[in-house]
Design a protein around this motif. Sequence first.
Motif, PDB file in Angstrom:
ATOM      1  N   LYS A 289      23.813 -21.651  -9.070  1.00 14.12           N
ATOM      2  CA  LYS A 289      23.831 -21.519  -7.616  1.00 14.12           C
ATOM      3  C   LYS A 289      24.968 -22.319  -7.014  1.00 14.12           C
ATOM      4  N   LEU A 290      25.192 -23.502  -7.538  1.00 13.23           N
ATOM      5  CA  LEU A 290      26.267 -24.341  -7.020  1.00 13.23           C
ATOM      6  C   LEU A 290      27.627 -23.681  -7.241  1.00 13.23           C
ATOM      7  N   PHE A 291      27.831 -23.119  -8.423  1.00 14.26           N
ATOM      8  CA  PHE A 291      29.091 -22.438  -8.736  1.00 14.26           C
ATOM      9  C   PHE A 291      29.309 -21.226  -7.835  1.00 14.26           C
ATOM     10  N   THR A 292      28.217 -20.467  -7.587  1.00 16.37           N
ATOM     11  CA  THR A 292      28.310 -19.285  -6.712  1.00 16.37           C
ATOM     12  C   THR A 292      28.689 -19.686  -5.297  1.00 16.37           C
ATOM     13  N   CYS A 293      28.067 -20.758  -4.791  1.00 17.86           N
ATOM     14  CA  CYS A 293      28.373 -21.218  -3.440  1.00 17.86           C
ATOM     15  C   CYS A 293      29.827 -21.662  -3.325  1.00 17.86           C
ATOM     16  N   ILE A 294      30.291 -22.368  -4.336  1.00 20.71           N
ATOM     17  CA  ILE A 294      31.682 -22.832  -4.326  1.00 20.71           C
ATOM     18  C   ILE A 294      32.640 -21.652  -4.343  1.00 20.71           C
ATOM     19  N   LEU A 295      32.317 -20.619  -5.161  1.00 16.39           N
ATOM     20  CA  LEU A 295      33.166 -19.449  -5.283  1.00 16.39           C
ATOM     21  C   LEU A 295      33.236 -18.688  -3.968  1.00 16.39           C
ATOM     22  N   VAL A 296      32.064 -18.451  -3.344  1.00 21.99           N
ATOM     23  CA  VAL A 296      32.022 -17.740  -2.074  1.00 21.99           C
ATOM     24  C   VAL A 296      32.772 -18.508  -1.000  1.00 21.99           C
ATOM     25  N   PHE A 297      32.547 -19.812  -0.947  1.00 17.76           N
ATOM     26  CA  PHE A 297      33.228 -20.647   0.044  1.00 17.76           C
ATOM     27  C   PHE A 297      34.741 -20.584  -0.152  1.00 17.76           C
ATOM     28  N   SER A 298      35.133 -20.585  -1.408  1.00 15.75           N
ATOM     29  CA  SER A 298      36.564 -20.536  -1.723  1.00 15.75           C
ATOM     30  C   SER A 298      37.185 -19.223  -1.261  1.00 15.75           C
TER      31      SER A 298
ATOM     32  N   ALA B 225      40.365 -15.089   2.845  1.00  7.14           N
ATOM     33  CA  ALA B 225      39.876 -14.285   3.975  1.00  7.14           C
ATOM     34  C   ALA B 225      39.867 -12.807   3.646  1.00  7.14           C
ATOM     35  N   GLN B 226      39.982 -12.454   2.365  1.00  4.06           N
ATOM     36  CA  GLN B 226      39.942 -11.071   1.926  1.00  4.06           C
ATOM     37  C   GLN B 226      39.093 -10.977   0.671  1.00  4.06           C
ATOM     38  N   VAL B 227      38.394  -9.860   0.552  1.00  5.64           N
ATOM     39  CA  VAL B 227      37.533  -9.631  -0.602  1.00  5.64           C
ATOM     40  C   VAL B 227      38.008  -8.371  -1.312  1.00  5.64           C
ATOM     41  N   GLY B 228      38.227  -8.481  -2.600  1.00  3.97           N
ATOM     42  CA  GLY B 228      38.637  -7.327  -3.377  1.00  3.97           C
ATOM     43  C   GLY B 228      37.702  -7.098  -4.543  1.00  3.97           C
ATOM     44  N   PHE B 229      37.366  -5.856  -4.784  1.00  2.25           N
ATOM     45  CA  PHE B 229      36.564  -5.471  -5.932  1.00  2.25           C
ATOM     46  C   PHE B 229      37.457  -4.698  -6.903  1.00  2.25           C
ATOM     47  N   PHE B 230      37.572  -5.197  -8.115  1.00  2.00           N
ATOM     48  CA  PHE B 230      38.388  -4.595  -9.167  1.00  2.00           C
ATOM     49  C   PHE B 230      39.874  -4.590  -8.817  1.00  2.00           C
ATOM     50  N   ILE B 231      40.274  -5.470  -7.911  1.00  2.00           N
ATOM     51  CA  ILE B 231      41.693  -5.569  -7.555  1.00  2.00           C
ATOM     52  C   ILE B 231      42.014  -7.027  -7.232  1.00  2.00           C
ATOM     53  N   PRO B 232      43.060  -7.619  -7.839  1.00  2.69           N
ATOM     54  CA  PRO B 232      43.348  -9.042  -7.641  1.00  2.69           C
ATOM     55  C   PRO B 232      43.976  -9.362  -6.300  1.00  2.69           C
TER      56      PRO B 232
ATOM     57  N   GLN C 169      43.477  -5.354   2.377  1.00  2.00           N
ATOM     58  CA  GLN C 169      42.749  -5.467   3.632  1.00  2.00           C
ATOM     59  C   GLN C 169      41.601  -6.463   3.451  1.00  2.00           C
ATOM     60  N   PRO C 170      40.936  -6.867   4.549  1.00  2.00           N
ATOM     61  CA  PRO C 170      39.826  -7.807   4.422  1.00  2.00           C
ATOM     62  C   PRO C 170      38.776  -7.379   3.397  1.00  2.00           C
ATOM     63  N   LEU C 171      38.531  -6.072   3.281  1.00  2.00           N
ATOM     64  CA  LEU C 171      37.671  -5.550   2.224  1.00  2.00           C
ATOM     65  C   LEU C 171      38.426  -4.425   1.532  1.00  2.00           C
TER      66      LEU C 171
ATOM     67  N   VAL D  14      38.504  -1.636   4.443  1.00  2.00           N
ATOM     68  CA  VAL D  14      38.053  -1.869   5.818  1.00  2.00           C
ATOM     69  C   VAL D  14      39.007  -2.880   6.424  1.00  2.00           C
ATOM     70  N   THR D  15      39.595  -2.541   7.574  1.00  2.00           N
ATOM     71  CA  THR D  15      40.562  -3.426   8.222  1.00  2.00           C
ATOM     72  C   THR D  15      39.852  -4.485   9.060  1.00  2.00           C
ATOM     73  N   SER D  16      40.632  -5.403   9.574  1.00  2.00           N
ATOM     74  CA  SER D  16      40.074  -6.466  10.410  1.00  2.00           C
ATOM     75  C   SER D  16      39.533  -5.949  11.731  1.00  2.00           C
ATOM     76  N   THR D  17      39.921  -4.738  12.107  1.00  2.00           N
ATOM     77  CA  THR D  17      39.405  -4.139  13.345  1.00  2.00           C
ATOM     78  C   THR D  17      38.309  -3.129  13.073  1.00  2.00           C
ATOM     79  N   GLY D  18      37.826  -3.082  11.822  1.00  2.00           N
ATOM     80  CA  GLY D  18      36.700  -2.220  11.494  1.00  2.00           C
ATOM     81  C   GLY D  18      37.054  -0.779  11.215  1.00  2.00           C
ATOM     82  N   GLN D  19      38.298  -0.510  10.896  1.00  2.00           N
ATOM     83  CA  GLN D  19      38.697   0.855  10.561  1.00  2.00           C
ATOM     84  C   GLN D  19      38.492   1.080   9.060  1.00  2.00           C
ATOM     85  N   LEU D  20      37.888   2.211   8.730  1.00  2.00           N
ATOM     86  CA  LEU D  20      37.568   2.547   7.346  1.00  2.00           C
ATOM     87  C   LEU D  20      38.597   3.537   6.812  1.00  2.00           C
ATOM     88  N   GLY D  21      39.208   3.174   5.703  1.00  2.00           N
ATOM     89  CA  GLY D  21      40.167   4.067   5.060  1.00  2.00           C
ATOM     90  C   GLY D  21      39.668   4.465   3.687  1.00  2.00           C
TER      91      GLY D  21
END
Length: 279
Positions: free
Chosen positions: A7-16, A22-29, A33-35, A58-65
């Motif tokens: 749990k501690l490691f997960t919290c540190i990772l998310v916080f980091s 300020a961006q989250v990527g899945f399967f991409i380094p 965009q923010p997502l 998903v952009t910072s203004t909520g636009q879905l591409g």
Amino acid sequence: MKINIIKLFTCILVFSIIKTTAQVGFFIPNPAQPLHIDAGKDDGSTPDATKISNDIVVTSTGQLGVGLLNPVTKVDLRSSSNERIIGLGSNTQSSTTAGGGAIRYNSGGFLEYSDGEQWIALPLTPPTKALVNANKSSAQSIPSAASTVITGWVETVDLGAGTGGDFDPSSGVFKAPRDGFYLVSFSITLSNGNIPKNTFIETAIESSQSSNNIPVFKTINSYPAFQAGAVSNYISGNCNAIFNLKKDDTIKFSVRHNIGSARNTLNDSKLNNLSISEL
């Protein structure tokens, strides 16, 4: 006191992630965009349009591409993929509940939109069907024992034509504007001259489509024998066909004879004509 290391490691990772990128990527380094989700896991360091076509952002203004990295509308599907469409289903919601501007599919085979009070059918305006009529009054030499495409037509009608027209009169080639069935008619007459015994004229209409289609229709007018020693006259032929074509398939018209020498097409537009009608 015991500390849950996971749990501690997960919290540190998310916080980091939140504080440093300020961006989250899945399967991409390196998310663009923010997502950013690379569903195909294939972007790499230099993704092209084909690789990006399986990405979602998903952009910072909520636009879905979907399939592109820089959407300019709330939902943007304009990628390089040939599947950039939205599937709408039928439903039983009232137009009031759905709200003004909602769209749904009616099982009767059409779309409806809500004005906030009622469902209104979108008008159905089918495209103008292809219709071509053309004739030929100029002489074209048709050599003996060779199939010759008839060119140099003059259009009298070309409805439903796309850019540049469905029919090219100079080359004598028709291009189907869409999938469908096409009724085609063709007639040609060659100028007056000697007709040897046991000769023929063949008229043909040929399409480029071979799947679920008869690609070539031909008719033959033959001259097997004569009581007189020599006969001089016009020779002519005609052919009719129905083709099952796909978009951009072509149709062309040709003539072949074996009278032993070249013969010109007759310079009479009433005896040399073609028609193409989309059913």
